[in-house]
Design a protein around this motif. Structure first.
Motif, PDB file in Angstrom:
ATOM      1  N   ALA A 138       6.602  36.264  20.589  1.00  0.00           N
ATOM      2  CA  ALA A 138       5.246  35.034  20.359  1.00  0.00           C
ATOM      3  C   ALA A 138       3.380  35.716  19.736  1.00  0.00           C
ATOM      4  O   ALA A 138       3.491  36.830  20.276  1.00  0.00           O
ATOM      5  CB  ALA A 138       5.429  33.899  20.998  1.00  0.00           C
ATOM      6  N   ILE A 139       3.290  35.180  18.909  1.00  0.00           N
ATOM      7  CA  ILE A 139       2.560  35.884  18.202  1.00  0.00           C
ATOM      8  C   ILE A 139       1.351  34.365  17.993  1.00  0.00           C
ATOM      9  O   ILE A 139       1.923  33.760  17.073  1.00  0.00           O
ATOM     10  CB  ILE A 139       2.700  37.067  16.905  1.00  0.00           C
ATOM     11  CG1 ILE A 139       1.215  37.206  16.178  1.00  0.00           C
ATOM     12  CG2 ILE A 139       3.012  35.458  15.925  1.00  0.00           C
ATOM     13  CD1 ILE A 139       1.816  38.253  15.109  1.00  0.00           C
ATOM     14  N   LEU A 140      -0.209  34.410  18.314  1.00  0.00           N
ATOM     15  CA  LEU A 140      -0.834  33.588  18.166  1.00  0.00           C
ATOM     16  C   LEU A 140      -2.405  34.177  17.260  1.00  0.00           C
ATOM     17  O   LEU A 140      -2.220  35.125  17.425  1.00  0.00           O
ATOM     18  CB  LEU A 140      -1.738  32.570  19.099  1.00  0.00           C
ATOM     19  CG  LEU A 140      -2.082  33.425  20.165  1.00  0.00           C
ATOM     20  CD1 LEU A 140      -3.613  34.335  19.652  1.00  0.00           C
ATOM     21  CD2 LEU A 140      -2.844  32.918  21.024  1.00  0.00           C
ATOM     22  N   ASP A 141      -2.941  33.246  16.045  1.00  0.00           N
ATOM     23  CA  ASP A 141      -4.118  33.769  15.820  1.00  0.00           C
ATOM     24  C   ASP A 141      -4.375  32.435  14.994  1.00  0.00           C
ATOM     25  O   ASP A 141      -4.466  31.486  14.823  1.00  0.00           O
ATOM     26  CB  ASP A 141      -2.864  33.969  14.306  1.00  0.00           C
ATOM     27  CG  ASP A 141      -4.736  35.103  13.342  1.00  0.00           C
ATOM     28  OD1 ASP A 141      -4.278  36.492  13.583  1.00  0.00           O
ATOM     29  OD2 ASP A 141      -5.201  35.135  12.627  1.00  0.00           O
ATOM     30  N   ARG A 142      -6.107  32.495  14.664  1.00  0.00           N
ATOM     31  CA  ARG A 142      -6.884  32.014  14.851  1.00  0.00           C
ATOM     32  C   ARG A 142      -6.537  31.333  13.103  1.00  0.00           C
ATOM     33  O   ARG A 142      -6.398  30.093  13.008  1.00  0.00           O
ATOM     34  CB  ARG A 142      -7.973  32.206  15.108  1.00  0.00           C
ATOM     35  CG  ARG A 142      -9.186  31.244  15.105  1.00  0.00           C
ATOM     36  CD  ARG A 142     -10.664  31.435  15.451  1.00  0.00           C
ATOM     37  NE  ARG A 142     -11.320  29.341  15.629  1.00  0.00           N
ATOM     38  CZ  ARG A 142     -12.519  29.796  15.123  1.00  0.00           C
ATOM     39  NH1 ARG A 142     -13.847  31.258  15.040  1.00  0.00           N
ATOM     40  NH2 ARG A 142     -13.476  29.040  15.005  1.00  0.00           N
ATOM     41  N   GLY A 143      -5.931  32.026  12.041  1.00  0.00           N
ATOM     42  CA  GLY A 143      -6.408  31.857  10.691  1.00  0.00           C
ATOM     43  C   GLY A 143      -4.058  31.247  10.521  1.00  0.00           C
ATOM     44  O   GLY A 143      -3.299  31.033  11.445  1.00  0.00           O
ATOM     45  N   PRO A 144      -4.139  31.109   9.577  1.00  0.00           N
ATOM     46  CA  PRO A 144      -2.555  31.285   9.493  1.00  0.00           C
ATOM     47  C   PRO A 144      -2.172  32.657   9.823  1.00  0.00           C
ATOM     48  O   PRO A 144      -2.857  33.292   9.600  1.00  0.00           O
ATOM     49  CB  PRO A 144      -2.439  30.958   7.541  1.00  0.00           C
ATOM     50  CG  PRO A 144      -4.211  31.451   7.225  1.00  0.00           C
ATOM     51  CD  PRO A 144      -4.521  30.748   8.425  1.00  0.00           C
TER      52      PRO A 144
END
Ligand code: FES
Length: 551
Positions: A178-184
Protein backbone atom coordinates in the motif's frame (compact mmCIF):
# COMPACT_ATOMS: atom_id res chain seq x y z
CA UNK A 1 -18.11 15.09 -21.43
CA UNK A 2 -19.30 18.21 -19.64
CA UNK A 3 -16.34 20.41 -18.64
CA UNK A 4 -15.77 20.88 -14.91
CA UNK A 5 -17.84 23.82 -13.71
CA UNK A 6 -16.26 26.62 -11.62
CA UNK A 7 -16.88 26.52 -7.89
CA UNK A 8 -18.88 29.43 -6.51
CA UNK A 9 -17.87 30.49 -2.99
CA UNK A 10 -17.34 33.67 -1.01
CA UNK A 11 -14.04 35.20 0.06
CA UNK A 12 -14.24 38.06 2.56
CA UNK A 13 -17.91 38.42 1.61
CA UNK A 14 -17.25 38.72 -2.13
CA UNK A 15 -18.51 36.17 -4.65
CA UNK A 16 -15.75 34.12 -6.30
CA UNK A 17 -15.58 31.42 -8.95
CA UNK A 18 -12.59 29.08 -8.71
CA UNK A 19 -11.65 26.59 -11.39
CA UNK A 20 -12.58 23.03 -10.47
CA UNK A 21 -9.86 21.47 -8.34
CA UNK A 22 -7.98 24.75 -7.90
CA UNK A 23 -6.72 25.55 -4.40
CA UNK A 24 -7.72 28.83 -2.78
CA UNK A 25 -4.10 30.00 -3.05
CA UNK A 26 -3.97 29.27 -6.77
CA UNK A 27 -7.25 31.07 -7.25
CA UNK A 28 -6.17 34.17 -5.30
CA UNK A 29 -2.70 34.24 -6.91
CA UNK A 30 -4.26 34.90 -10.30
CA UNK A 31 -4.61 38.52 -9.15
CA UNK A 32 -1.18 38.83 -7.57
CA UNK A 33 0.48 37.79 -4.35
CA UNK A 34 -2.15 37.42 -1.61
CA UNK A 35 -1.42 38.63 1.92
CA UNK A 36 -3.51 36.26 3.99
CA UNK A 37 -2.00 36.52 7.42
CA UNK A 38 -0.52 38.76 10.08
CA UNK A 39 2.15 37.17 12.18
CA UNK A 40 1.54 36.60 15.86
CA UNK A 41 3.44 38.81 18.31
CA UNK A 42 4.76 41.34 15.75
CA UNK A 43 1.74 41.62 13.41
CA UNK A 44 3.96 41.37 10.36
CA UNK A 45 2.23 40.96 6.99
CA UNK A 46 2.77 37.47 5.63
CA UNK A 47 2.27 35.99 2.19
CA UNK A 48 2.71 32.30 1.34
CA UNK A 49 6.17 30.99 2.16
CA UNK A 50 6.14 27.24 1.55
CA UNK A 51 3.24 26.37 -0.77
CA UNK A 52 3.17 22.79 0.53
CA UNK A 53 0.99 23.06 3.60
CA UNK A 54 3.61 23.32 6.31
CA UNK A 55 4.16 26.98 7.26
CA UNK A 56 1.74 29.43 8.93
CA UNK A 57 1.61 32.06 6.22
CA UNK A 58 -1.63 31.21 4.44
CA UNK A 59 -4.08 30.37 7.23
CA UNK A 60 -7.70 31.35 6.62
CA UNK A 61 -11.04 30.55 8.24
CA UNK A 62 -13.49 28.43 6.31
CA UNK A 63 -17.09 28.51 7.50
CA UNK A 64 -15.79 29.71 10.87
CA UNK A 65 -13.13 27.00 11.28
CA UNK A 66 -9.67 28.55 11.78
CA UNK A 67 -6.24 27.41 10.59
CA UNK A 68 -7.23 26.13 7.15
CA UNK A 69 -4.28 26.35 4.77
CA UNK A 70 -5.12 28.19 1.57
CA UNK A 71 -2.42 26.29 -0.32
CA UNK A 72 -4.16 22.96 0.38
CA UNK A 73 -7.80 23.90 0.62
CA UNK A 74 -9.97 23.46 -2.47
CA UNK A 75 -13.14 25.55 -2.07
CA UNK A 76 -16.49 23.75 -2.04
CA UNK A 77 -19.66 25.35 -3.37
CA UNK A 78 -21.15 27.93 -0.98
CA UNK A 79 -18.11 27.96 1.36
CA UNK A 80 -17.49 31.21 3.15
CA UNK A 81 -13.79 32.06 3.56
CA UNK A 82 -12.52 34.88 5.76
CA UNK A 83 -9.10 36.02 6.88
CA UNK A 84 -7.87 34.78 10.25
CA UNK A 85 -6.49 37.92 11.80
CA UNK A 86 -5.48 41.47 11.04
CA UNK A 87 -7.81 44.36 11.73
CA UNK A 88 -9.34 45.91 9.66
CA UNK A 89 -7.41 43.81 7.09
CA UNK A 90 -4.22 41.83 6.72
CA UNK A 91 -2.80 44.54 4.47
CA UNK A 92 -3.44 47.37 6.97
CA UNK A 93 -3.50 46.01 10.51
CA UNK A 94 -4.13 48.56 13.25
CA UNK A 95 -3.07 45.97 15.82
CA UNK A 96 0.43 46.67 14.52
CA UNK A 97 0.34 49.86 16.61
CA UNK A 98 0.80 47.61 19.62
CA UNK A 99 4.31 46.98 18.38
CA UNK A 100 5.12 50.61 19.24
CA UNK A 101 4.05 49.87 22.82
CA UNK A 102 5.64 46.41 22.94
CA UNK A 103 8.68 46.72 20.63
CA UNK A 104 9.87 43.28 21.72
CA UNK A 105 6.54 41.73 20.89
CA UNK A 106 3.79 40.54 23.19
CA UNK A 107 5.03 37.77 25.44
CA UNK A 108 2.49 35.01 24.91
CA UNK A 109 4.62 32.35 26.61
CA UNK A 110 5.96 33.58 29.93
CA UNK A 111 4.06 36.61 31.18
CA UNK A 112 1.74 37.15 34.13
CA UNK A 113 2.22 34.11 36.32
CA UNK A 114 0.74 35.72 39.47
CA UNK A 115 -1.95 35.74 40.65
CA UNK A 116 -2.68 32.31 39.22
CA UNK A 117 -6.42 32.91 38.89
CA UNK A 118 -5.81 35.79 36.46
CA UNK A 119 -3.51 33.85 34.14
CA UNK A 120 -6.23 32.31 31.92
CA UNK A 121 -7.83 35.73 31.56
CA UNK A 122 -4.51 37.32 30.71
CA UNK A 123 -3.70 34.57 28.21
CA UNK A 124 -7.02 35.01 26.45
CA UNK A 125 -6.56 38.76 26.08
CA UNK A 126 -2.90 38.67 25.13
CA UNK A 127 -3.41 35.96 22.54
CA UNK A 128 -6.15 37.99 20.85
CA UNK A 129 -3.96 41.10 20.88
CA UNK A 130 -1.00 39.14 19.56
CA UNK A 131 -2.94 38.05 16.50
CA UNK A 132 -3.94 34.46 17.13
CA UNK A 133 -7.54 35.23 16.16
CA UNK A 134 -10.61 33.75 17.82
CA UNK A 135 -10.73 30.04 18.48
CA UNK A 136 -13.18 27.77 16.66
CA UNK A 137 -16.81 27.90 17.75
CA UNK A 138 -17.86 25.02 19.98
CA UNK A 139 -19.43 22.17 18.10
CA UNK A 140 -21.86 19.80 19.79
CA UNK A 141 -20.11 16.82 21.43
CA UNK A 142 -20.35 13.61 19.41
CA UNK A 143 -19.59 10.00 20.25
CA UNK A 144 -16.87 8.88 17.83
CA UNK A 145 -17.61 5.84 15.66
CA UNK A 146 -15.06 3.06 16.10
CA UNK A 147 -12.57 2.88 13.23
CA UNK A 148 -11.00 -0.58 12.78
CA UNK A 149 -7.22 -0.88 12.40
CA UNK A 150 -5.89 -1.43 8.88
CA UNK A 151 -3.54 -4.47 8.57
CA UNK A 152 -0.90 -4.35 5.83
CA UNK A 153 2.24 -6.17 4.70
CA UNK A 154 4.28 -3.28 3.36
CA UNK A 155 3.35 0.39 3.55
CA UNK A 156 5.22 2.97 1.49
CA UNK A 157 5.16 6.48 2.93
CA UNK A 158 5.25 8.91 0.02
CA UNK A 159 4.24 8.61 -3.63
CA UNK A 160 7.14 10.45 -5.25
CA UNK A 161 9.22 8.65 -7.89
CA UNK A 162 11.21 6.58 -5.35
CA UNK A 163 8.11 5.51 -3.41
CA UNK A 164 6.30 4.48 -6.56
CA UNK A 165 9.31 2.57 -7.88
CA UNK A 166 9.61 0.58 -4.65
CA UNK A 167 5.87 -0.08 -4.74
CA UNK A 168 5.89 -1.30 -8.31
CA UNK A 169 8.82 -3.65 -7.69
CA UNK A 170 7.07 -5.19 -4.69
CA UNK A 171 3.71 -5.46 -6.40
CA UNK A 172 5.23 -7.13 -9.49
CA UNK A 173 6.73 -9.74 -7.18
CA UNK A 174 3.25 -10.49 -5.80
CA UNK A 175 3.68 -8.69 -2.51
CA UNK A 176 0.64 -6.94 -0.95
CA UNK A 177 1.69 -3.32 -0.77
CA UNK A 178 0.00 0.00 0.00
CA UNK A 179 1.13 3.56 -0.55
CA UNK A 180 0.06 6.81 1.06
CA UNK A 181 0.72 10.41 0.17
CA UNK A 182 -0.37 13.78 1.46
CA UNK A 183 -1.49 14.78 -2.03
CA UNK A 184 -3.17 12.87 -4.82
CA UNK A 185 -1.21 9.84 -6.06
CA UNK A 186 -0.22 10.44 -9.68
CA UNK A 187 0.19 7.40 -11.95
CA UNK A 188 -0.54 4.88 -9.17
CA UNK A 189 1.16 1.51 -9.60
CA UNK A 190 -1.57 -0.97 -10.67
CA UNK A 191 -2.82 -3.33 -7.98
CA UNK A 192 -1.46 -1.26 -5.10
CA UNK A 193 -3.73 -0.14 -2.24
CA UNK A 194 -3.86 3.65 -2.23
CA UNK A 195 -4.28 6.15 0.58
CA UNK A 196 -4.26 9.54 -1.18
CA UNK A 197 -4.43 12.81 0.78
CA UNK A 198 -3.16 10.90 3.79
CA UNK A 199 -0.16 11.54 6.03
CA UNK A 200 1.50 9.24 8.55
CA UNK A 201 1.52 11.52 11.58
CA UNK A 202 3.07 9.18 14.14
CA UNK A 203 5.48 6.32 13.60
CA UNK A 204 6.60 4.98 16.98
CA UNK A 205 9.42 2.41 17.34
CA UNK A 206 8.23 -1.08 16.30
CA UNK A 207 6.87 -3.58 18.84
CA UNK A 208 9.31 -6.44 19.15
CA UNK A 209 7.85 -9.92 18.57
CA UNK A 210 4.61 -8.63 17.00
CA UNK A 211 3.48 -10.03 13.62
CA UNK A 212 3.02 -6.50 12.32
CA UNK A 213 5.44 -4.52 14.45
CA UNK A 214 4.82 -1.08 12.95
CA UNK A 215 1.77 0.53 14.41
CA UNK A 216 1.28 4.04 13.10
CA UNK A 217 -1.38 6.71 13.05
CA UNK A 218 -2.36 8.29 9.75
CA UNK A 219 -4.54 11.28 8.99
CA UNK A 220 -6.65 11.62 5.86
CA UNK A 221 -7.33 15.35 5.80
CA UNK A 222 -9.28 16.98 7.18
CA UNK A 223 -10.22 14.66 10.05
CA UNK A 224 -10.18 10.96 9.20
CA UNK A 225 -7.70 9.12 11.44
CA UNK A 226 -6.57 5.53 11.03
CA UNK A 227 -4.45 3.11 13.02
CA UNK A 228 -2.33 1.18 10.53
CA UNK A 229 -0.33 -1.95 11.35
CA UNK A 230 2.36 -3.05 8.90
CA UNK A 231 5.08 -5.67 8.72
CA UNK A 232 7.55 -3.47 6.86
CA UNK A 233 7.62 0.25 6.10
CA UNK A 234 9.45 2.18 3.38
CA UNK A 235 9.93 5.88 4.15
CA UNK A 236 9.93 7.81 0.87
CA UNK A 237 8.84 11.11 2.36
CA UNK A 238 11.06 13.27 0.14
CA UNK A 239 12.51 16.71 0.79
CA UNK A 240 11.49 20.36 0.74
CA UNK A 241 12.98 23.76 -0.06
CA UNK A 242 14.44 25.47 2.99
CA UNK A 243 14.18 29.07 4.17
CA UNK A 244 17.11 31.49 4.56
CA UNK A 245 18.12 34.01 7.22
CA UNK A 246 18.41 37.68 6.28
CA UNK A 247 16.85 40.90 7.55
CA UNK A 248 13.24 41.12 6.37
CA UNK A 249 13.27 37.45 5.35
CA UNK A 250 9.56 37.10 6.19
CA UNK A 251 8.38 40.01 4.03
CA UNK A 252 5.63 39.22 1.50
CA UNK A 253 7.38 38.12 -1.67
CA UNK A 254 9.97 35.90 0.00
CA UNK A 255 9.00 32.35 -0.91
CA UNK A 256 10.47 28.93 -1.46
CA UNK A 257 10.70 27.42 -4.93
CA UNK A 258 7.81 25.14 -3.96
CA UNK A 259 5.62 28.13 -3.13
CA UNK A 260 6.43 29.77 -6.47
CA UNK A 261 5.45 26.57 -8.25
CA UNK A 262 2.29 26.17 -6.17
CA UNK A 263 1.12 29.67 -7.09
CA UNK A 264 1.90 29.23 -10.78
CA UNK A 265 0.73 25.74 -11.75
CA UNK A 266 1.30 24.58 -15.31
CA UNK A 267 2.58 27.46 -17.40
CA UNK A 268 0.66 30.16 -15.57
CA UNK A 269 2.57 33.39 -14.79
CA UNK A 270 3.83 33.63 -11.21
CA UNK A 271 2.60 36.37 -8.84
CA UNK A 272 5.83 38.36 -9.32
CA UNK A 273 7.41 40.31 -12.16
CA UNK A 274 11.12 40.23 -11.31
CA UNK A 275 12.49 37.82 -8.74
CA UNK A 276 15.87 37.32 -7.14
CA UNK A 277 16.61 33.61 -7.40
CA UNK A 278 18.73 32.23 -4.55
CA UNK A 279 20.71 29.05 -5.25
CA UNK A 280 23.40 27.79 -7.54
CA UNK A 281 22.55 24.11 -8.00
CA UNK A 282 20.09 21.80 -9.70
CA UNK A 283 17.02 23.29 -8.02
CA UNK A 284 17.98 26.80 -9.14
CA UNK A 285 18.43 25.48 -12.70
CA UNK A 286 14.90 24.07 -12.55
CA UNK A 287 13.57 27.44 -11.41
CA UNK A 288 15.37 29.19 -14.27
CA UNK A 289 13.70 26.80 -16.70
CA UNK A 290 10.32 27.65 -15.23
CA UNK A 291 10.64 31.32 -14.25
CA UNK A 292 13.65 32.51 -16.29
CA UNK A 293 11.84 35.47 -17.89
CA UNK A 294 10.76 36.61 -14.42
CA UNK A 295 14.26 36.37 -12.91
CA UNK A 296 16.21 39.57 -12.32
CA UNK A 297 19.38 37.98 -10.93
CA UNK A 298 20.75 34.77 -9.46
CA UNK A 299 22.60 34.89 -6.17
CA UNK A 300 24.17 31.95 -4.32
CA UNK A 301 25.79 31.49 -0.92
CA UNK A 302 28.57 29.48 -2.63
CA UNK A 303 29.55 28.59 -6.17
CA UNK A 304 27.12 28.57 -9.09
CA UNK A 305 27.03 25.42 -11.19
CA UNK A 306 27.82 25.39 -14.93
CA UNK A 307 24.22 24.28 -15.53
CA UNK A 308 22.82 27.43 -13.88
CA UNK A 309 25.48 29.61 -15.53
CA UNK A 310 24.57 28.34 -18.99
CA UNK A 311 20.83 28.86 -18.53
CA UNK A 312 21.28 32.30 -16.97
CA UNK A 313 23.64 33.51 -19.70
CA UNK A 314 21.16 32.41 -22.37
CA UNK A 315 18.66 34.79 -20.72
CA UNK A 316 21.27 37.50 -19.95
CA UNK A 317 20.58 37.17 -16.22
CA UNK A 318 23.42 38.44 -13.99
CA UNK A 319 24.97 35.93 -11.58
CA UNK A 320 26.32 36.68 -8.11
CA UNK A 321 28.10 33.63 -6.67
CA UNK A 322 29.43 33.66 -3.08
CA UNK A 323 27.21 36.59 -2.17
CA UNK A 324 25.35 37.47 1.02
CA UNK A 325 21.67 38.35 0.96
CA UNK A 326 21.67 41.00 3.69
CA UNK A 327 18.25 42.55 3.69
CA UNK A 328 14.90 42.72 1.88
CA UNK A 329 13.03 46.02 2.17
CA UNK A 330 9.46 47.03 1.39
CA UNK A 331 6.51 46.88 3.74
CA UNK A 332 3.57 45.03 2.25
CA UNK A 333 5.72 43.66 -0.58
CA UNK A 334 9.48 43.52 -1.01
CA UNK A 335 10.87 46.15 -3.34
CA UNK A 336 14.62 45.87 -3.02
CA UNK A 337 17.23 43.40 -1.78
CA UNK A 338 20.62 44.41 -0.43
CA UNK A 339 23.53 42.12 -1.34
CA UNK A 340 27.25 41.95 -0.61
CA UNK A 341 29.99 39.80 -2.07
CA UNK A 342 31.37 37.50 0.61
CA UNK A 343 34.72 38.27 2.15
CA UNK A 344 34.01 41.98 2.69
CA UNK A 345 33.04 43.03 -0.86
CA UNK A 346 31.09 46.17 -1.68
CA UNK A 347 27.37 46.33 -1.03
CA UNK A 348 24.88 46.75 -3.84
CA UNK A 349 21.16 46.21 -4.31
CA UNK A 350 18.68 44.87 -6.84
CA UNK A 351 15.09 45.96 -7.37
CA UNK A 352 12.84 42.91 -7.22
CA UNK A 353 9.35 42.06 -6.02
CA UNK A 354 10.14 38.49 -4.94
CA UNK A 355 12.93 36.32 -3.58
CA UNK A 356 12.66 32.68 -4.63
CA UNK A 357 14.63 30.32 -2.38
CA UNK A 358 16.12 27.33 -4.20
CA UNK A 359 19.43 26.99 -2.38
CA UNK A 360 18.90 23.99 -0.10
CA UNK A 361 16.71 20.88 0.02
CA UNK A 362 16.07 19.29 3.40
CA UNK A 363 14.64 15.83 4.15
CA UNK A 364 11.18 15.28 5.64
CA UNK A 365 12.82 13.16 8.35
CA UNK A 366 10.39 13.62 11.26
CA UNK A 367 8.98 10.09 11.10
CA UNK A 368 12.45 8.58 11.03
CA UNK A 369 13.35 10.46 14.20
CA UNK A 370 10.12 9.29 15.85
CA UNK A 371 10.75 5.66 14.91
CA UNK A 372 14.05 5.65 16.78
CA UNK A 373 16.14 5.20 13.62
CA UNK A 374 19.76 6.19 14.07
CA UNK A 375 20.26 9.55 12.36
CA UNK A 376 23.46 11.16 11.21
CA UNK A 377 24.31 14.79 10.56
CA UNK A 378 25.65 15.26 7.02
CA UNK A 379 27.38 18.60 6.94
CA UNK A 380 27.65 18.97 3.17
CA UNK A 381 23.88 18.47 2.84
CA UNK A 382 23.17 20.43 6.02
CA UNK A 383 20.64 17.97 7.46
CA UNK A 384 20.05 14.78 9.41
CA UNK A 385 19.72 11.59 7.37
CA UNK A 386 19.19 7.96 8.44
CA UNK A 387 22.18 5.69 8.80
CA UNK A 388 21.62 3.02 6.15
CA UNK A 389 22.76 -0.57 5.83
CA UNK A 390 22.48 -2.84 2.77
CA UNK A 391 19.12 -2.64 0.98
CA UNK A 392 18.39 0.93 2.22
CA UNK A 393 17.64 -0.56 5.66
CA UNK A 394 17.69 1.86 8.60
CA UNK A 395 18.91 0.86 12.05
CA UNK A 396 15.28 -0.12 12.85
CA UNK A 397 14.63 -3.66 11.53
CA UNK A 398 11.91 -3.60 8.87
CA UNK A 399 12.13 0.16 8.26
CA UNK A 400 13.71 1.31 5.00
CA UNK A 401 14.43 4.81 3.68
CA UNK A 402 14.65 5.67 -0.01
CA UNK A 403 14.96 8.69 -2.27
CA UNK A 404 15.55 12.23 -1.05
CA UNK A 405 14.76 11.57 2.62
CA UNK A 406 17.64 9.08 2.58
CA UNK A 407 19.95 11.60 0.89
CA UNK A 408 19.60 10.41 -2.71
CA UNK A 409 18.63 13.57 -4.57
CA UNK A 410 19.77 12.39 -7.96
CA UNK A 411 17.09 10.40 -9.84
CA UNK A 412 19.32 7.42 -10.67
CA UNK A 413 20.56 7.04 -7.08
CA UNK A 414 17.01 7.48 -5.75
CA UNK A 415 15.74 4.72 -8.03
CA UNK A 416 18.60 2.43 -7.00
CA UNK A 417 17.75 2.99 -3.33
CA UNK A 418 14.07 2.20 -3.99
CA UNK A 419 14.87 -1.04 -5.83
CA UNK A 420 17.37 -2.02 -3.14
CA UNK A 421 14.71 -1.63 -0.41
CA UNK A 422 12.16 -3.64 -2.38
CA UNK A 423 14.70 -6.39 -3.08
CA UNK A 424 15.70 -6.55 0.59
CA UNK A 425 12.03 -6.98 1.58
CA UNK A 426 11.65 -9.71 -1.06
CA UNK A 427 14.69 -11.52 0.32
CA UNK A 428 16.76 -11.00 -2.81
CA UNK A 429 20.43 -10.14 -2.77
CA UNK A 430 21.10 -6.43 -2.49
CA UNK A 431 24.12 -4.25 -3.28
CA UNK A 432 26.24 -2.92 -0.41
CA UNK A 433 25.37 0.56 0.94
CA UNK A 434 26.38 3.46 -1.28
CA UNK A 435 29.75 4.98 -0.38
CA UNK A 436 29.20 8.58 0.60
CA UNK A 437 31.55 11.38 -0.44
CA UNK A 438 33.68 12.68 2.45
CA UNK A 439 31.68 15.01 4.66
CA UNK A 440 32.50 18.63 5.45
CA UNK A 441 30.82 21.75 6.79
CA UNK A 442 27.73 23.09 5.07
CA UNK A 443 28.32 26.18 2.94
CA UNK A 444 25.78 28.12 5.04
CA UNK A 445 27.94 27.73 8.17
CA UNK A 446 30.58 30.16 6.88
CA UNK A 447 27.89 32.20 5.19
CA UNK A 448 25.91 32.75 8.40
CA UNK A 449 29.08 33.41 10.37
CA UNK A 450 29.78 36.30 8.02
CA UNK A 451 26.15 37.46 7.96
CA UNK A 452 25.99 37.68 11.76
CA UNK A 453 28.74 40.31 11.77
CA UNK A 454 26.58 42.72 9.73
CA UNK A 455 24.29 45.00 11.78
CA UNK A 456 20.62 44.75 10.80
CA UNK A 457 19.45 48.06 12.31
CA UNK A 458 15.71 48.08 13.02
CA UNK A 459 15.01 45.27 10.57
CA UNK A 460 14.02 41.89 11.99
CA UNK A 461 15.73 38.63 11.05
CA UNK A 462 13.03 36.05 11.65
CA UNK A 463 14.27 32.62 12.57
CA UNK A 464 10.90 31.02 13.33
CA UNK A 465 8.11 32.61 11.27
CA UNK A 466 5.36 30.48 12.89
CA UNK A 467 6.08 31.79 16.39
CA UNK A 468 7.81 35.07 15.41
CA UNK A 469 11.10 34.12 17.11
CA UNK A 470 13.91 36.44 16.03
CA UNK A 471 17.60 35.73 15.55
CA UNK A 472 18.18 38.43 18.16
CA UNK A 473 16.23 36.47 20.79
CA UNK A 474 18.31 33.35 20.20
CA UNK A 475 21.52 35.36 20.47
CA UNK A 476 20.28 36.79 23.77
CA UNK A 477 19.35 33.34 25.06
CA UNK A 478 22.84 32.07 24.28
CA UNK A 479 24.34 35.13 25.97
CA UNK A 480 22.30 34.19 29.08
CA UNK A 481 23.88 30.76 29.09
CA UNK A 482 21.21 28.62 27.44
CA UNK A 483 22.77 25.87 25.33
CA UNK A 484 21.56 23.29 22.81
CA UNK A 485 18.65 23.28 20.38
CA UNK A 486 16.18 21.55 22.71
CA UNK A 487 16.83 24.05 25.52
CA UNK A 488 16.61 27.03 23.17
CA UNK A 489 13.37 25.64 21.81
CA UNK A 490 11.85 25.48 25.26
CA UNK A 491 13.08 28.95 26.20
CA UNK A 492 12.15 30.86 23.02
CA UNK A 493 9.33 28.81 21.46
CA UNK A 494 11.49 28.14 18.40
CA UNK A 495 10.19 25.10 16.52
CA UNK A 496 6.89 24.88 18.40
CA UNK A 497 4.66 26.28 15.66
CA UNK A 498 2.54 24.58 13.05
CA UNK A 499 5.48 23.70 10.79
CA UNK A 500 6.92 21.56 13.61
CA UNK A 501 10.31 23.14 13.14
CA UNK A 502 10.75 22.37 9.45
CA UNK A 503 11.70 25.93 8.55
CA UNK A 504 13.44 27.16 11.70
CA UNK A 505 15.30 24.23 13.21
CA UNK A 506 17.76 23.62 10.35
CA UNK A 507 18.82 27.29 10.38
CA UNK A 508 18.60 27.37 14.19
CA UNK A 509 21.03 24.48 14.36
CA UNK A 510 23.60 26.25 12.16
CA UNK A 511 23.10 29.48 14.07
CA UNK A 512 23.63 27.82 17.45
CA UNK A 513 26.63 25.95 16.14
CA UNK A 514 28.22 29.33 15.33
CA UNK A 515 27.12 31.04 18.56
CA UNK A 516 28.13 28.13 20.80
CA UNK A 517 31.35 27.42 18.90
CA UNK A 518 30.74 23.70 18.49
CA UNK A 519 29.78 21.51 15.51
CA UNK A 520 26.05 20.99 14.74
CA UNK A 521 25.86 17.37 16.00
CA UNK A 522 27.08 18.58 19.42
CA UNK A 523 24.37 21.24 19.51
CA UNK A 524 21.97 18.29 19.35
CA UNK A 525 18.45 18.22 18.00
CA UNK A 526 14.97 18.39 19.38
CA UNK A 527 12.90 15.44 20.48
CA UNK A 528 10.59 14.96 17.49
CA UNK A 529 7.13 14.65 18.94
CA UNK A 530 3.98 13.55 17.10
CA UNK A 531 1.99 14.53 15.15
CA UNK A 532 4.11 15.64 12.19
CA UNK A 533 1.25 17.80 10.89
CA UNK A 534 -1.55 19.38 12.94
CA UNK A 535 -4.14 16.68 13.65
CA UNK A 536 -7.58 17.31 15.12
CA UNK A 537 -8.13 15.34 18.31
CA UNK A 538 -11.49 14.20 16.92
CA UNK A 539 -9.60 12.33 14.16
CA UNK A 540 -8.01 10.13 16.82
CA UNK A 541 -11.07 9.62 18.99
CA UNK A 542 -12.50 6.50 17.33
CA UNK A 543 -9.20 4.65 16.81
CA UNK A 544 -8.46 1.36 18.56
CA UNK A 545 -6.03 1.63 21.45
CA UNK A 546 -2.60 0.70 20.05
CA UNK A 547 -1.40 -2.73 21.16
CA UNK A 548 1.69 -1.04 22.57
CA UNK A 549 -0.68 0.81 24.92
CA UNK A 550 -2.34 -2.40 26.08
CA UNK A 551 -5.21 -2.54 23.53
S1 FES B 1 2.01 28.58 2.06
FE1 FES B 1 0.34 27.36 2.78
S2 FES B 1 1.14 26.40 4.55
FE2 FES B 1 2.86 27.48 3.73
Amino acid sequence: MEPDRPTAFRFEGRAQAADAGETLLQHLSRRGLPILQRSIRYHRPRAPLCGIGHCTSCLVRVNGQPNVRACRYVPSPADSVTLSNGWPSTRYDLMGLLDLVFPRGLDTLHGFRRPAWATPWYQRVVRRLAGYGPIAPDSPPTVPSPVPAVELDTLVLGAGPAGRQACTRLQEAGRAVAILDRGPIPAPPPGVTLFPRTTAVFLPPPRSGAGRPFEMVTLEEPDHGRLVRATTVIAATGAYDASLLFAGNDRPGVMTAEAALAMAPGDRSPPFRRALLVGGGARAAEMLDRFGVHTEAVVAPGAISPEVTRRASELSIPLYPRTLVIEATGRSRIRRVRLRARGGGAEFSVSVDAVVLAHRRLPHNQLLFQSGAQMQWRGTAGGYFPVLGPGSQTSVPGLYAVGEVAGFADGVAAEASAFAAADAILGRSVPPPVERAPDGPHELEGYYRELLTIPTGWQKQVLCPCEDVLVREVREAVAHGYRGLEVIKRYTGLGTGLCQGRYCLPDGLLLLSILEGRPPPEVGYIRQRPPVIPTPLGALAGLPVPASEGG
